[in-house]
Design an enzyme around this catalytic site. Sequence first.
Site, PDB file in Angstrom:
ATOM      1  N   LYS A 108     -56.385  18.412  29.091  1.00 17.98           N
ATOM      2  CA  LYS A 108     -56.037  17.760  28.869  1.00 17.98           C
ATOM      3  C   LYS A 108     -54.684  18.252  27.880  1.00 17.98           C
ATOM      4  O   LYS A 108     -53.945  16.951  28.483  1.00 17.98           O
ATOM      5  CB  LYS A 108     -56.918  18.356  26.759  1.00 17.98           C
ATOM      6  CG  LYS A 108     -58.261  17.756  27.125  1.00 17.98           C
ATOM      7  CD  LYS A 108     -58.437  17.687  25.326  1.00 17.98           C
ATOM      8  CE  LYS A 108     -59.351  19.526  25.124  1.00 17.98           C
ATOM      9  NZ  LYS A 108     -60.320  19.369  24.325  1.00 17.98           N
ATOM     10  N   ARG A 140     -70.995  20.656  24.160  1.00 21.73           N
ATOM     11  CA  ARG A 140     -70.979  22.110  24.209  1.00 21.73           C
ATOM     12  C   ARG A 140     -71.174  22.540  22.826  1.00 21.73           C
ATOM     13  O   ARG A 140     -71.978  23.666  22.375  1.00 21.73           O
ATOM     14  CB  ARG A 140     -70.058  22.276  24.523  1.00 21.73           C
ATOM     15  CG  ARG A 140     -69.619  22.978  26.152  1.00 21.73           C
ATOM     16  CD  ARG A 140     -68.111  23.160  26.815  1.00 21.73           C
ATOM     17  NE  ARG A 140     -67.418  24.182  26.040  1.00 21.73           N
ATOM     18  CZ  ARG A 140     -65.589  24.722  26.214  1.00 21.73           C
ATOM     19  NH1 ARG A 140     -65.458  23.456  26.328  1.00 21.73           N
ATOM     20  NH2 ARG A 140     -65.574  25.701  25.079  1.00 21.73           N
ATOM     21  N   SER A 181     -61.211  23.374  29.115  1.00 26.28           N
ATOM     22  CA  SER A 181     -61.065  22.386  28.721  1.00 26.28           C
ATOM     23  C   SER A 181     -59.542  21.889  27.597  1.00 26.28           C
ATOM     24  O   SER A 181     -59.295  21.254  27.931  1.00 26.28           O
ATOM     25  CB  SER A 181     -62.132  22.561  26.837  1.00 26.28           C
ATOM     26  OG  SER A 181     -62.000  21.003  25.940  1.00 26.28           O
ATOM     27  N   ASP A 197     -64.352  15.982  29.391  1.00 23.02           N
ATOM     28  CA  ASP A 197     -64.062  17.120  28.789  1.00 23.02           C
ATOM     29  C   ASP A 197     -63.990  16.131  27.839  1.00 23.02           C
ATOM     30  O   ASP A 197     -65.467  16.840  26.509  1.00 23.02           O
ATOM     31  CB  ASP A 197     -62.483  17.627  28.680  1.00 23.02           C
ATOM     32  CG  ASP A 197     -62.489  18.414  26.910  1.00 23.02           C
ATOM     33  OD1 ASP A 197     -63.151  19.534  27.676  1.00 23.02           O
ATOM     34  OD2 ASP A 197     -62.164  17.965  26.341  1.00 23.02           O
ATOM     35  N   HIS A 246     -51.679  23.008  20.176  1.00 24.12           N
ATOM     36  CA  HIS A 246     -53.156  23.108  20.328  1.00 24.12           C
ATOM     37  C   HIS A 246     -53.472  24.647  20.449  1.00 24.12           C
ATOM     38  O   HIS A 246     -53.036  25.576  20.749  1.00 24.12           O
ATOM     39  CB  HIS A 246     -53.077  22.770  22.542  1.00 24.12           C
ATOM     40  CG  HIS A 246     -54.504  22.599  21.909  1.00 24.12           C
ATOM     41  ND1 HIS A 246     -55.150  21.252  22.134  1.00 24.12           N
ATOM     42  CD2 HIS A 246     -55.425  23.325  22.047  1.00 24.12           C
ATOM     43  CE1 HIS A 246     -56.445  21.145  21.913  1.00 24.12           C
ATOM     44  NE2 HIS A 246     -56.971  21.812  21.900  1.00 24.12           N
TER      45      HIS A 246
HETATM   46  N1  URA Z   1     -60.773  23.315  21.298  1.00 29.10           N
HETATM   47  C1  URA Z   1     -60.916  22.770  22.139  1.00 29.10           C
HETATM   48  O1  URA Z   1     -60.305  21.972  22.816  1.00 29.10           O
HETATM   49  N2  URA Z   1     -62.100  23.127  23.713  1.00 29.10           N
HETATM   50  C2  URA Z   1     -62.242  24.071  23.554  1.00 29.10           C
HETATM   51  O2  URA Z   1     -63.319  24.558  24.564  1.00 29.10           O
HETATM   52  C3  URA Z   1     -61.626  24.640  22.174  1.00 29.10           C
HETATM   53  C4  URA Z   1     -60.624  25.216  21.604  1.00 29.10           C
END
Ligand code: URA
Length: 430
Positions: free
Chosen positions: A187, A168, A183, A161, A82
């Site tokens: 995930k 956001r 966040s 989220d 990620h």
């Molecule tokens: N990537 C994400 O999944 N969440 C964030 O808040 C910022 C970048």
Amino acid sequence: MNTLEVIGRKRDGGEHSPDEIEFLLSGYLRGDIPDYQMAAWLMAICIRGMTRAETLALTRAMVASGEVLDLSAIEGIKVDKHSTGGVGDKVTLIAAPLAAACGVKVPKLSGRALAHTGGTLDKLESVPGLTVDLEPERFIRQVREVGIAVAAQSPHMVPADKLLYALRDVTATVPSMPLIASSVMSKKIAAGADAIVLDVKFGRGAFMSDLASAIDLASEMVQIGEGAGRRTVALVTAMDNPLGRSVGNALEVQEALNTLAGKGDEELLQVSLVVAREMCWLAEVNSDPDDALRSGAGLDTFLRMLAAQGGRVGEGLPVAPVQLTVPSSAGGYVESIDALEVGLVGLELGVGRKKKEDRVDHAAGIVIEAPVGARVEAGAPLAVIHARSEELAQSVVRRLTKAWRLGANEVKRPPHVLARVDKDGVSKAD
Ligand code: URA
């Protein structure tokens, strides 16, 4: 509990109990707490921050808001990857297929464009026919058969989220360490992989502006991951200049294809290889991503992944009707290209969304002709704008040109990977 009182506590710099966080999240999910109150709370967090205990409670409440994927049907150590978001960041599209070609199982759930940064799902959806909505059975089958699947998280996973991310994105409340950490990690935890490689970006085009805060964010996320029983490594990488040569959805998929075919930007390739090596290391796989690149196995795996998700690459990727070359007004060496400005120009062109309900333009974007370190003559191209209309393209020329800084002296490209963080601590690059 009273919503106004809870929001007020954060406004005044107080600390929430886990119950208060759970109260806000569940109220928002049920629709009892409206967007405007949640947005006020998010802004208070941006300004006041959160303690580690609050961030952990927020992450836990986010995971608990939905289902957790069970990947036990896939043999071996499953590794997820990620990025915290950048401009021109298509590393997932290169590193993940390379790792999968080495034998790593890569079940990857990705996100959409956020603020001025791109989103892997939006990029992949530029391939005609491709779907990122894979039912769990199909997702698991594809990882078993192809080694990799990149999909949207189901609406039943971390629904908190999904809602917060979209809110956001349009309320200027993205750049906050606890909000990003919770966040990303909620995930990753719900997505069920055994190990996680994080690419934490900092600089003009990232949500973290400096190396120290990116290392803090990386350490926070590594702690959350390890605390949840997932081996977690974070690389801290620079995002002052856009990564690679393109910013845009189809444009970045094409660049990933080119890179996997051995015709890519050197810096983009090197950072992708570093990420792929970390994925192999965590999966305890001995093969070398360099070999997967040279043999073409990485490209083959990427093409098989796209096809398994319904993608018809052979039909060609969408092409913008207008391609406008932006010339340099002076000669010199390219010292820097402001990634934030390029990302914002991308947003104007439709690469991302300015409002929740906006649709992205898959063909739109920017191709960089004069990267950092290049020597340009006056009148030579800096970039090519890909847009849906001449008027739109013309409207961003001035802003885009100003992103380039030229100097009289030769320029060495700065290092890209600045630090590595794991459970044992931080190691910095020389
Ligand atoms: N990537 C994400 O999944 N969440 C964030 O808040 C910022 C970048």
